[in-house]
Design a protein around this motif. Structure first.
Motif: not given
Ligand code: FES
Length: 116
Positions: A77-90
């Motif tokens: 899973a990939l997460f946006n550094i600033r928001s912590g939102l998962c942008t890709s993955g399960p």
């Protein structure tokens, strides 16, 4: 009750870079801080995809190779550094739990924890 815990000096983390901390003395990192562009973002070291899985495959390996995303080593899973939102993955659309960072004028980084 809450208590303030000093994590490190801002110069201890490269830019971009990340570092894990064990502020509650649990014998494992439970919080991590990412430094990017002179800003600091802290999250609980728990992937929202599964249980209480810690993100890195080794100490402080919270970022992808480019240093542009937070990555969970378990299933990618990939997460946006600033928001912590998962942008890709399960767990796309879920987010890491943010922890406010206090950046003091002497360069020290602190967080506030709930006392147990
Ligand atoms: S536990 Fe993090 S992506 Fe599956």
């Amino acid at each position: 009750m809450t208590k303030r815990v000093m994590l490190c000096h801002h110069g201890d983390i490269t830019d971009p870079g990340a570092q894990g901390f064990d502020p509650q003395q649990q014998g494992k990192d439970t919080v991590f801080v990412v430094r990017q562009g002179g800003h600091y973002y802290a999250y609980a070291d728990i992937c929202p995809h599964y249980g209480d899985t810690s993100l890195p495959w080794k100490k402080d390996a919270y970022l992808d190779v480019a240093g542009e995303n937070i990555v969970c080593a378990a299933h990618g899973a990939l997460f946006n550094i600033r928001s912590g939102l998962c942008t890709s993955g399960p767990c796309q659309g879920d987010a890491l739990r943010p922890i406010p960072v206090i950046h003091e004028s002497d360069g020290s980084l602190w967080i506030t924890l709930e006392d147990e």
